[in-house]
Design a protein around this motif. Structure first.
Motif, PDB file in Angstrom:
ATOM      1  N   SER A 113       0.833  -1.209   0.000  1.00 52.34           N
ATOM      2  CA  SER A 113       0.000   0.000   0.000  1.00 52.34           C
ATOM      3  C   SER A 113       0.867   1.258   0.000  1.00 52.34           C
ATOM      4  CB  SER A 113      -0.924   0.002   1.222  1.00 52.34           C
ATOM      5  OG  SER A 113      -1.764  -1.126   1.230  1.00 52.34           O
ATOM      6  N   LYS A 114       1.914   1.240   0.817  1.00 56.96           N
ATOM      7  CA  LYS A 114       2.802   2.406   0.926  1.00 56.96           C
ATOM      8  C   LYS A 114       3.565   2.666  -0.369  1.00 56.96           C
ATOM      9  CE  LYS A 114       6.671   2.458   3.364  1.00 56.96           C
ATOM     10  NZ  LYS A 114       7.619   2.384   4.499  1.00 56.96           N
ATOM     11  N   GLN A 115       3.739   1.610  -1.160  1.00 57.13           N
ATOM     12  CA  GLN A 115       4.496   1.740  -2.402  1.00 57.13           C
ATOM     13  C   GLN A 115       3.886   2.790  -3.338  1.00 57.13           C
ATOM     14  OE1 GLN A 115       7.338   0.163  -2.703  1.00 57.13           O
ATOM     15  NE2 GLN A 115       7.818   0.886  -4.756  1.00 57.13           N
ATOM     16  N   TYR A 116       2.555   2.934  -3.284  1.00 53.25           N
ATOM     17  CA  TYR A 116       1.901   3.943  -4.129  1.00 53.25           C
ATOM     18  C   TYR A 116       2.373   5.345  -3.756  1.00 53.25           C
ATOM     19  CZ  TYR A 116      -1.303   0.395  -5.917  1.00 53.25           C
ATOM     20  OH  TYR A 116      -1.832  -0.703  -6.536  1.00 53.25           O
ATOM     21  N   TYR A 117       2.571   5.573  -2.452  1.00 45.59           N
ATOM     22  CA  TYR A 117       3.105   6.868  -2.021  1.00 45.59           C
ATOM     23  C   TYR A 117       4.534   7.048  -2.539  1.00 45.59           C
ATOM     24  CZ  TYR A 117       5.021  10.557   0.910  1.00 45.59           C
ATOM     25  OH  TYR A 117       5.648  11.705   1.344  1.00 45.59           O
ATOM     26  N   THR A 118       5.320   5.991  -2.440  1.00 48.64           N
ATOM     27  CA  THR A 118       6.722   6.057  -2.871  1.00 48.64           C
ATOM     28  C   THR A 118       6.845   6.426  -4.347  1.00 48.64           C
ATOM     29  OG1 THR A 118       7.258   4.350  -1.230  1.00 48.64           O
ATOM     30  CG2 THR A 118       8.894   4.759  -2.957  1.00 48.64           C
ATOM     31  N   ILE A 119       5.927   5.903  -5.162  1.00 48.78           N
ATOM     32  CA  ILE A 119       5.996   6.191  -6.607  1.00 48.78           C
ATOM     33  C   ILE A 119       5.156   7.427  -6.972  1.00 48.78           C
ATOM     34  CG2 ILE A 119       6.433   3.787  -7.196  1.00 48.78           C
ATOM     35  CD1 ILE A 119       3.516   3.559  -8.102  1.00 48.78           C
ATOM     36  N   ARG A 120       4.665   8.144  -5.947  1.00 47.83           N
ATOM     37  CA  ARG A 120       3.953   9.414  -6.104  1.00 47.83           C
ATOM     38  C   ARG A 120       2.589   9.288  -6.779  1.00 47.83           C
ATOM     39  NH1 ARG A 120       8.963  13.575  -7.674  1.00 47.83           N
ATOM     40  NH2 ARG A 120      10.283  12.969  -5.904  1.00 47.83           N
ATOM     41  N   ASP A 121       1.988   8.131  -6.647  1.00 43.66           N
ATOM     42  CA  ASP A 121       0.608   7.968  -7.104  1.00 43.66           C
ATOM     43  C   ASP A 121      -0.267   8.167  -5.860  1.00 43.66           C
ATOM     44  OD1 ASP A 121      -1.840   7.281  -8.100  1.00 43.66           O
ATOM     45  OD2 ASP A 121      -1.237   5.332  -8.909  1.00 43.66           O
ATOM     46  N   TYR A 122      -0.484   9.437  -5.505  1.00 40.15           N
ATOM     47  CA  TYR A 122      -1.056   9.762  -4.204  1.00 40.15           C
ATOM     48  C   TYR A 122      -2.535   9.374  -4.075  1.00 40.15           C
ATOM     49  CZ  TYR A 122       3.308  12.336  -3.936  1.00 40.15           C
ATOM     50  OH  TYR A 122       4.634  12.673  -3.947  1.00 40.15           O
ATOM     51  N   THR A 123      -3.279   9.492  -5.154  1.00 47.92           N
ATOM     52  CA  THR A 123      -4.691   9.107  -5.103  1.00 47.92           C
ATOM     53  C   THR A 123      -4.828   7.607  -4.830  1.00 47.92           C
ATOM     54  OG1 THR A 123      -5.284  10.886  -6.645  1.00 47.92           O
ATOM     55  CG2 THR A 123      -6.864   9.099  -6.372  1.00 47.92           C
ATOM     56  N   SER A 124      -4.016   6.804  -5.527  1.00 48.46           N
ATOM     57  CA  SER A 124      -4.038   5.353  -5.296  1.00 48.46           C
ATOM     58  C   SER A 124      -3.528   5.004  -3.903  1.00 48.46           C
ATOM     59  CB  SER A 124      -3.190   4.645  -6.360  1.00 48.46           C
ATOM     60  OG  SER A 124      -3.750   4.815  -7.645  1.00 48.46           O
ATOM     61  N   LYS A 149      -1.104   8.107   4.554  1.00 48.55           N
ATOM     62  CA  LYS A 149      -2.325   8.584   3.906  1.00 48.55           C
ATOM     63  C   LYS A 149      -2.378  10.117   3.983  1.00 48.55           C
ATOM     64  CE  LYS A 149      -7.322   8.768   4.314  1.00 48.55           C
ATOM     65  NZ  LYS A 149      -8.515   8.441   5.129  1.00 48.55           N
ATOM     66  N   TRP A 150      -2.053  10.646   5.164  1.00 48.36           N
ATOM     67  CA  TRP A 150      -2.067  12.105   5.342  1.00 48.36           C
ATOM     68  C   TRP A 150      -1.010  12.766   4.461  1.00 48.36           C
ATOM     69  CZ3 TRP A 150       0.840  16.301   6.705  1.00 48.36           C
ATOM     70  CH2 TRP A 150       0.135  17.479   7.022  1.00 48.36           C
ATOM     71  N   LEU A 151       0.158  12.173   4.373  1.00 47.83           N
ATOM     72  CA  LEU A 151       1.201  12.726   3.493  1.00 47.83           C
ATOM     73  C   LEU A 151       0.729  12.766   2.043  1.00 47.83           C
ATOM     74  CD1 LEU A 151       4.545  11.127   4.779  1.00 47.83           C
ATOM     75  CD2 LEU A 151       3.600  13.382   5.291  1.00 47.83           C
ATOM     76  N   SER A 152      -0.022  11.742   1.637  1.00 48.01           N
ATOM     77  CA  SER A 152      -0.558  11.714   0.272  1.00 48.01           C
ATOM     78  C   SER A 152      -1.561  12.844   0.074  1.00 48.01           C
ATOM     79  CB  SER A 152      -1.224  10.356   0.000  1.00 48.01           C
ATOM     80  OG  SER A 152      -0.287   9.304   0.126  1.00 48.01           O
ATOM     81  N   GLN A 153      -2.410  13.064   1.081  1.00 51.24           N
ATOM     82  CA  GLN A 153      -3.362  14.176   1.023  1.00 51.24           C
ATOM     83  C   GLN A 153      -2.625  15.513   0.959  1.00 51.24           C
ATOM     84  OE1 GLN A 153      -5.463  12.885   4.678  1.00 51.24           O
ATOM     85  NE2 GLN A 153      -7.352  13.029   3.479  1.00 51.24           N
ATOM     86  N   PHE A 154      -1.543  15.604   1.719  1.00 55.65           N
ATOM     87  CA  PHE A 154      -0.721  16.823   1.726  1.00 55.65           C
ATOM     88  C   PHE A 154      -0.163  17.117   0.339  1.00 55.65           C
ATOM     89  CE2 PHE A 154       3.681  18.423   1.896  1.00 55.65           C
ATOM     90  CZ  PHE A 154       3.475  19.678   2.449  1.00 55.65           C
ATOM     91  N   GLU A 155       0.393  16.097  -0.307  1.00 56.72           N
ATOM     92  CA  GLU A 155       0.985  16.291  -1.637  1.00 56.72           C
ATOM     93  C   GLU A 155      -0.076  16.713  -2.657  1.00 56.72           C
ATOM     94  OE1 GLU A 155       4.053  16.352  -2.443  1.00 56.72           O
ATOM     95  OE2 GLU A 155       4.968  15.562  -0.597  1.00 56.72           O
ATOM     96  N   ILE A 156      -1.257  16.121  -2.548  1.00 55.68           N
ATOM     97  CA  ILE A 156      -2.342  16.505  -3.455  1.00 55.68           C
ATOM     98  C   ILE A 156      -2.759  17.955  -3.193  1.00 55.68           C
ATOM     99  CG2 ILE A 156      -4.779  16.108  -4.008  1.00 55.68           C
ATOM    100  CD1 ILE A 156      -4.236  13.101  -3.556  1.00 55.68           C
ATOM    101  N   ALA A 157      -2.842  18.325  -1.900  1.00 55.49           N
ATOM    102  CA  ALA A 157      -3.290  19.672  -1.540  1.00 55.49           C
ATOM    103  C   ALA A 157      -2.330  20.748  -2.037  1.00 55.49           C
ATOM    104  CB  ALA A 157      -3.460  19.774  -0.029  1.00 55.49           C
TER     105      ALA A 157
END
Length: 203
Positions: A113-124, A149-157
């Motif tokens: 699951s975390k791998q999606y964050y690593t590859i910058r696919d934040y929505t996934s 999850k919060w870091l992904s939201q941060f990057e999207i924001a």
């Protein structure tokens, strides 16, 4: 083979299986213990054999990053043993092994699951981490999963178009409040504080 059908056969088969286990030939040990249980279901050692069969698969369980078929088999065998012998002398050890194996499977799922964050696919990443938390409600990785999850939201924001920034930063603040309500002493507090300040500056 010359002991087959004789009174000594039961002891010989158990010792054969046990010798494989003690010399770390776990696949052979699992096979022989399973054969013992089927051949001598009324034996006084059937309980021990069933546990050692499960423990053989536990010993074959690899690192979390590798294929986890043996881990799943070990969990199934241990659960069968626990259900069948809830007062066994091996029960405490069986429960410890179950927790360890379940944690390993959770670790693998979390890292995927975390791998999606690593590859910058934040929505996934958000979807995958939400699913992970929902599927593993008692996991020790829950705090870390919600952090990513919060870091992904941060990057999207912070990478939003201007018309979406206010809504997304507001949602980001709300998510952070929920996170800190659950984990007020989180080890991620410094990074979270720094990033929310960056997001607020966009407003």
């Amino acid at each position: 083979p010359k002991y087959r059908g004789k009174p000594q056969a039961e002891r010989v088969v158990f010792f054969l299986a046990d010798s494989y286990f003690k010399t770390r030939s776990y696949l052979l040990a699992a096979y022989e213990f399973e054969k013992f249980v089927k051949s001598y279901p009324k034996s006084q050692r059937v309980q021990e054999a069933l546990f050692l069969e499960a423990k053989s698969y536990y010993q074959m369980s690899p690192e979390f990053s590798l294929d986890q078929d043996d881990t799943k088999t070990a969990l199934e065998k241990l659960q069968i043993f626990i259900n069948k012998y809830p007062k066994s002398e091996f029960l405490n050890e069986a429960n410890v092994l179950v927790v360890e194996l379940q944690t390993k499977l959770e670790k693998k799922d979390f890292e995927i699951s975390k791998q999606y964050y690593t590859i910058r696919d934040y929505t996934s990443a958000i979807k995958a981490l939400d699913n992970f938390v929902a599927d593993n409600p008692g996991t020790i990785f829950r705090e870390e999963a919600l952090y990513y999850k919060w870091l992904s939201q941060f990057e999207i924001a912070i990478n939003s178009i201007e018309s979406r920034i206010v809504d997304r930063v507001t949602e980001l603040e709300r998510s952070l409040d929920n996170f800190l309500r659950n984990y007020p002493d989180t080890i991620f507090i410094e990074d979270l504080s720094e990033k929310i300040n960056i997001a607020k500056q966009l407003l």
